[in-house]
Design a protein around this motif. Structure first.
Motif, mmCIF file in Angstrom:
data_model
loop_
_atom_site.group_PDB
_atom_site.id
_atom_site.type_symbol
_atom_site.label_atom_id
_atom_site.label_comp_id
_atom_site.label_asym_id
_atom_site.label_seq_id
_atom_site.Cartn_x
_atom_site.Cartn_y
_atom_site.Cartn_z
ATOM 1 N N LYS A 81 96.441 -37.810 74.924
ATOM 2 C CA LYS A 81 96.871 -37.839 76.329
ATOM 3 C C LYS A 81 96.725 -39.266 76.880
ATOM 4 O O LYS A 81 97.639 -39.798 77.514
ATOM 5 C CB LYS A 81 96.034 -36.843 77.143
ATOM 6 C CG LYS A 81 96.257 -36.884 78.645
ATOM 7 C CD LYS A 81 95.518 -35.725 79.316
ATOM 8 C CE LYS A 81 94.973 -36.076 80.694
ATOM 9 N NZ LYS A 81 96.017 -36.303 81.686
ATOM 10 N N VAL A 82 95.583 -39.868 76.589
ATOM 11 C CA VAL A 82 95.360 -41.243 77.037
ATOM 12 C C VAL A 82 96.410 -42.162 76.400
ATOM 13 O O VAL A 82 96.965 -43.048 77.061
ATOM 14 C CB VAL A 82 93.932 -41.702 76.683
ATOM 15 C CG1 VAL A 82 93.739 -43.178 76.996
ATOM 16 C CG2 VAL A 82 92.904 -40.853 77.417
ATOM 17 N N ALA A 83 96.682 -41.939 75.122
ATOM 18 C CA ALA A 83 97.656 -42.779 74.423
ATOM 19 C C ALA A 83 99.028 -42.678 75.084
ATOM 20 O O ALA A 83 99.688 -43.694 75.344
ATOM 21 C CB ALA A 83 97.746 -42.351 72.956
ATOM 22 N N MET A 84 99.459 -41.452 75.366
ATOM 23 C CA MET A 84 100.799 -41.281 75.930
ATOM 24 C C MET A 84 100.889 -41.888 77.327
ATOM 25 O O MET A 84 101.878 -42.530 77.680
ATOM 26 C CB MET A 84 101.186 -39.799 75.964
ATOM 27 C CG MET A 84 102.667 -39.591 76.269
ATOM 28 S SD MET A 84 103.142 -37.866 76.341
ATOM 29 C CE MET A 84 103.242 -37.430 74.616
ATOM 30 N N GLU A 85 99.851 -41.737 78.103
ATOM 31 C CA GLU A 85 99.863 -42.305 79.459
ATOM 32 C C GLU A 85 99.820 -43.829 79.422
ATOM 33 O O GLU A 85 100.413 -44.498 80.272
ATOM 34 C CB GLU A 85 98.689 -41.732 80.264
ATOM 35 C CG GLU A 85 98.876 -40.244 80.558
ATOM 36 C CD GLU A 85 97.583 -39.486 80.843
ATOM 37 O OE1 GLU A 85 97.666 -38.318 81.248
ATOM 38 O OE2 GLU A 85 96.490 -40.071 80.652
ATOM 39 N N LYS A 108 99.801 -36.608 65.594
ATOM 40 C CA LYS A 108 100.209 -35.482 64.767
ATOM 41 C C LYS A 108 100.632 -34.337 65.672
ATOM 42 O O LYS A 108 100.418 -34.396 66.886
ATOM 43 C CB LYS A 108 99.101 -35.087 63.803
ATOM 44 C CG LYS A 108 97.865 -34.461 64.443
ATOM 45 C CD LYS A 108 96.821 -34.189 63.377
ATOM 46 C CE LYS A 108 97.275 -33.056 62.481
ATOM 47 N NZ LYS A 108 96.491 -32.895 61.270
ATOM 48 N N HIS A 109 101.204 -33.289 65.066
ATOM 49 C CA HIS A 109 101.753 -32.201 65.878
ATOM 50 C C HIS A 109 100.763 -31.638 66.887
ATOM 51 O O HIS A 109 101.082 -31.485 68.066
ATOM 52 C CB HIS A 109 102.326 -31.102 64.976
ATOM 53 C CG HIS A 109 101.344 -30.465 64.017
ATOM 54 N ND1 HIS A 109 100.168 -31.070 63.657
ATOM 55 C CD2 HIS A 109 101.368 -29.276 63.374
ATOM 56 C CE1 HIS A 109 99.517 -30.271 62.810
ATOM 57 N NE2 HIS A 109 100.226 -29.169 62.634
ATOM 58 N N VAL A 110 99.509 -31.363 66.447
ATOM 59 C CA VAL A 110 98.553 -30.771 67.393
ATOM 60 C C VAL A 110 98.136 -31.753 68.477
ATOM 61 O O VAL A 110 97.700 -31.354 69.559
ATOM 62 C CB VAL A 110 97.309 -30.174 66.687
ATOM 63 C CG1 VAL A 110 97.663 -28.898 65.962
ATOM 64 C CG2 VAL A 110 96.669 -31.187 65.754
ATOM 65 N N GLY A 111 98.290 -33.043 68.205
ATOM 66 C CA GLY A 111 98.002 -34.036 69.231
ATOM 67 C C GLY A 111 98.928 -33.886 70.428
ATOM 68 O O GLY A 111 98.565 -34.196 71.572
ATOM 69 N N LEU A 112 100.123 -33.404 70.148
ATOM 70 C CA LEU A 112 101.094 -33.225 71.232
ATOM 71 C C LEU A 112 100.633 -32.134 72.209
ATOM 72 O O LEU A 112 100.963 -32.180 73.397
ATOM 73 C CB LEU A 112 102.465 -32.882 70.632
ATOM 74 C CG LEU A 112 103.688 -32.985 71.545
ATOM 75 C CD1 LEU A 112 103.748 -34.307 72.287
ATOM 76 C CD2 LEU A 112 104.960 -32.775 70.739
ATOM 77 N N ASN A 113 99.840 -31.190 71.719
ATOM 78 C CA ASN A 113 99.264 -30.195 72.648
ATOM 79 C C ASN A 113 98.383 -30.896 73.673
ATOM 80 O O ASN A 113 98.374 -30.551 74.853
ATOM 81 C CB ASN A 113 98.404 -29.166 71.893
ATOM 82 C CG ASN A 113 99.184 -28.415 70.829
ATOM 83 O OD1 ASN A 113 100.395 -28.269 70.943
ATOM 84 N ND2 ASN A 113 98.499 -27.956 69.793
#
Ligand SMILES: Cc1ncc(C[n+]2csc(CCOP(=O)(O)OP(=O)(O)O)c2C)c(N)n1
Ligand code: SF4
Ligand code: SF4
Lengths: 190, 579
Positions: B53-57, B74-79
């Motif tokens: 979340k921090v990475a995407m923001e 990874k896929h679960v990181g997207l959650n």
């Protein structure tokens, strides 16, 4: 040329990534289309690992399936047996005779099937076994097992010896080139 | 020059060539190498964030400021990053932004097999899906163009086989891209009034993107030579398997853009070929779309929703002959992954298992403590769940569970999402004992730095979170540090903290043995005259110790000389060199 298939199998941490890097480098330099499928992550923690190397005029799939492998290069004795169904009928198994006990054997739940290479031979599989650990130690590092086995594999190819050496130079840190060339030579000439 | 690159390295190259200058990511197999490869370029900024979340923001902030950016997970990181994702779909971007997400069909290194394509559909964000390394490189550049042209973040979806397969790539040059930042509250402040005004834009953008998908070269028809009386719609690595089996004999619609999917292109293709198969791994995303637009296809009734495909999956589904194989009668014992010889986690697990303590676990190398002979774990769910789960377990169990239950969590996982659970323990006061397994690295994913290690992604000195002070400051009074090689100390402290009538944290601290600065000691060996074959040492589960001819033996190529096993032997049979 029809696609050729090489599987490199072993125990996570044995250095299969360097072996596949070397093969990849060499085969691209030879002008082939190449695909290499590696394992990263979880299974590198001492689990069973498999790397696929495929080359030819045009390669699509990155994986090798049942009955397709021309060569299985195994870094450990029973790992060769684990993947044997992937071997073509007339394929070759190059195997390091080193024994590394998996956890079920360590804790005594299962026994290590030491006779498995004999069974393969009895079933008509062409098995080329080699004590790569001793040869690697002779070359100067037990870690060079992977390159000893590449030396052995090289015997089955028409690619000139110098080309293999050149690929080693490109893939290995300068300090380790000599040890690895020696390991390669021991695997090749043994 | 032609080069062999894994998909992740090629994607990193494409992101670089597209002029991206900021990447923030959290590691996770099979996505990790995208960021690690990008970090090798000198003139860009690259970091490991504490979580996705921090990475995407962070990537969003960089885009807002006018620099092309990316985040990888990874896929679960997207959650974890789903919250910013859904609203970024509304704000759109300033400079282009891409989100690289890597699925893991077959679960080589994951706790589930979720299909990220659903997120693209749900968040209304375009998604591109390369099928080899060259496409990964090329698609990255196209993704940035789409991002800026359509004012949206763009997904690049990888999967294990594309991410970790090497294929031949030709590199290009980097172009620099910078946008100006202009204050624009209606676009960037997503409070209700603005968001209501923005939602129609999202719907209209999807319509325009669908138009784009009809003619984009990302989606292409490969006309077959006519031997097959059917056509195939496919994407990603399934495309490679289809070509491996059928070559040019079948007509293929290869989709490089997975969201939004084209309508007319698919309808026309189906009309031309007649019978259509959809071949896609995991969920029927393309298939469902086809059926929605009135195209009758054959999909999941023939191709599984489970695991990875291969050329064999496809050959078998079409009834093609199987290859001849060799079979052995001997059963080969399984070889599951395990913690390394000398791993610091093992000591703490030995103590917990010995005392029959219930252990709520988390995700990392230490999850391997669930394997025999330690069998030390009771639960693992997702990152951070050990701490919050323990709180709930103890609230439900009360005095019955509090003094015999702990949770274990790694340093990276604690930073990722464990600390919020600890705050809950401190705030809502459960009498819980949290054990942080601090090996000073993010081990499982291949040794990345994290906020507790004091180094950044390039290995340069960086800020360092002081775990003891952090725990104190959220309200935990009892914080103890132990050395997991010292089994007596671990046992004493665990018992003491479990007995206390307050929340506590035990930091089990010793660096991972694979770190460069950890110098292995001389291997131990077993003196066969002293070993009586009692097998006590075998309960420790060190892979360097095995049992041959009624005696324990140490494999000198694996042993790192940690010496812990020596303390377990009642007869002093483990000796170090020179003894
Ligand atoms: C949301 C999410 N992101 C990433 C991962 C991948 N992942 C698994 S374990 C792990 C970190 C492990 O590091 P640490 O907690 O320090 O334990 P260690 O492996 O070092 O023992 C990561 C990043 C994941 N499973 N879930
Ligand atoms: S990599 Fe480090 S933390 Fe992971 S199992 Fe090995 S020693 Fe333990
Ligand atoms: S000293 Fe003992 S416990 Fe430590 S690595 Fe060697 S064999 Fe394993």
């Amino acid at each position: 040329m029809a696609t050729k298939n090489i599987m490199i199998v072993g125990v996570g941490g044995q250095g299969s990534l360097l072996a596949s890097k070397l093969l990849g480098r060499l085969l691209v330099d030879e002008g082939f289309d190449v695909k290499v499928s590696e394992v990263h992550g979880m299974s590198q923690r001492g689990g069973s690992v498999v790397t696929y190397v495929r080359f030819g005029d045009k390669v699509y799939s990155p994986v090798i399936e049942e009955g397709e492998a021309d060569f299985i290069v195994s870094f450990e004795k029973i790992e060769a047996a684990r993947y044997i169904t992937d071997l073509r009928k007339d394929g070759t198994v190059i195997v390091n005779t080193q024994q590394i006990d998996p956890m079920p054997v360590i804790i005594g739940n299962q026994t290590y099937p030491s006779e498995v290479l004999e069974e393969m031979k009895a079933k008509g599989v062409h098995v080329d076994d080699i004590d790569a650990l001793s040869l690697a130690s002779e070359a100067g590092s037990a870690k060079a097992c992977n390159i000893v086995l590449m030396g052995r594999l090289a015997k089955y190819f028409d690619i000139p010896y110098e080309k293999w050496e050149a690929a080693i130079e490109k893939c290995v840190k300068p300090n380790f080139v000599e040890i690895n060339k020696k390991a390669f030579a021991l695997g090749y000439h043994h | 020059m032609k080069e062999l690159l894994i998909g992740n390295a090629a994607l990193a190259r494409g992101i670089y060539e597209a002029g991206c200058s900021v990447i923030s990511s959290y590691p996770g197999t099979p996505s990790t190498e995208i960021t690690e490869e990008f970090a090798k370029y000198a003139d860009v900024y690259c970091e490991w964030a504490p979580n996705e979340k921090v990475a995407m923001e962070t990537a969003f902030g960089a885009s807002l400021r006018g620099k092309r950016s990316a985040c990888c997970m990874k896929h679960v990181g997207l959650n974890v990053a789903a919250d910013p994702l859904f609203t970024m779909s509304y704000t759109g971007v300033n400079a282009g932004m891409i989100i690289c997400v890597a699925d893991d069909p077959g679960m080589h290194s994951s706790q589930n097999e979720q299909d990220s394509r659903h997120y693209a559909v749900a968040a209304k964000v375009p998604m591109l899906e390369p099928s080899d390394s060259q496409e990964a490189l090329d698609f990255a550049k196209i993704a940035y163009e789409i991002s800026e042209q359509f004012d949206t973040p763009v997904f690049i979806k990888m999967c294990t086989r594309v991410a970790h397969s090497q294929s031949i790539v030709e590199k290009g040059e980097r172009t620099e891209v910078t946008k100006e930042y202009v204050k624009n509250p209606k676009k960037y402040i997503m409070a209700p009034a603005n968001a209501i005004a923005r939602h129609p834009f999202v719907e209209e953008r999807t319509a325009r993107l669908t138009e784009y998908a009809e003619t984009s070269p990302l989606n292409r028809v490969e006309q077959g030579t006519g031997e097959c009386d059917f056509g195939i719609i496919t994407s990603s690595t399934s495309y490679e398997y289809v070509k491996e089996v059928f070559g040019n004999s079948v007509s293929v619609l290869k989709l490089g853009m997975i969201n939004p999917l084209p309508v007319k292109l698919i309808q026309d293709f189906a009309a031309r070929v007649g019978k259509v198969y959809v071949i896609e791994e995991l969920d029927p995303v393309i298939e469902t779309h086809c059926k929605t637009i009135g195209v009758n296809v054959i999909g999941k009734e023939k191709f599984s929703m489970l695991g990875e495909f291969s050329q064999k999956t496809i050959a078998k589904a079409f009834g093609l002959p199987e290859k001849e194989t060799v079979c052995l009668d001997t059963a080969v014992p399984v070889r599951p992954p395990m913690m390394c010889a000398g791993c610091p986690h093992r000591g703490m697990y030995y103590v917990l298992a010995k005392n029959k303590i219930t252990v709520l676990g988390d995700i990392g190398c230490y999850t391997l403590g669930s394997m025999p002979p330690l069998n030390a774990l009771d639960m693992t769910l997702c990152m951070g769940a050990s701490v919050s789960g323990l709180h709930g377990y103890n609230k439900a169990g009360g005095a019955e569970t509090e003094n015999k239950t702990v949770c274990v969590i790694g340093d990276s996982t604690f930073m990722h999402s464990g600390v919020t659970g600890l705050i809950n323990i401190a705030y809502n006061q459960s009498n819980s004992t949290v054990i942080v397994l601090d090996n000073s690295i993010t081990g499982m994913t291949g040794h990345q730095q994290n906020p507790t290690t004091g180094y950044n992604i390039k290995g340069d000195p960086a800020g360092k979170v002081d775990l003891e002070s952090l725990c104190h400051s959220v309200g935990i009074r009892s914080v103890r540090v132990v050395d997991p090689y010292n089994l007596e100390e671990c046992e004493r402290v665990v018992k003491e903290e479990l007995a206390k009538d307050e929340p506590s944290v035990i930091i089990s601290r010793r660096p991972c043995v694979l770190l460069k600065y950890v110098k292995p000691k001389k291997p131990l060996h077993v003196n066969p005259d002293k070993c009586r074959g009692c097998k006590k040492c075998m309960k420790f589960g060190c892979p360097a110790i095995s049992f041959r001819d009624k005696h324990a033996v140490v494999d000198a190529t694996l042993c790192i000389g940690c010496g812990v096993c020596a303390g377990l032997c009642p007869f002093g049979a483990f000796e170090s060199e020179g003894e």
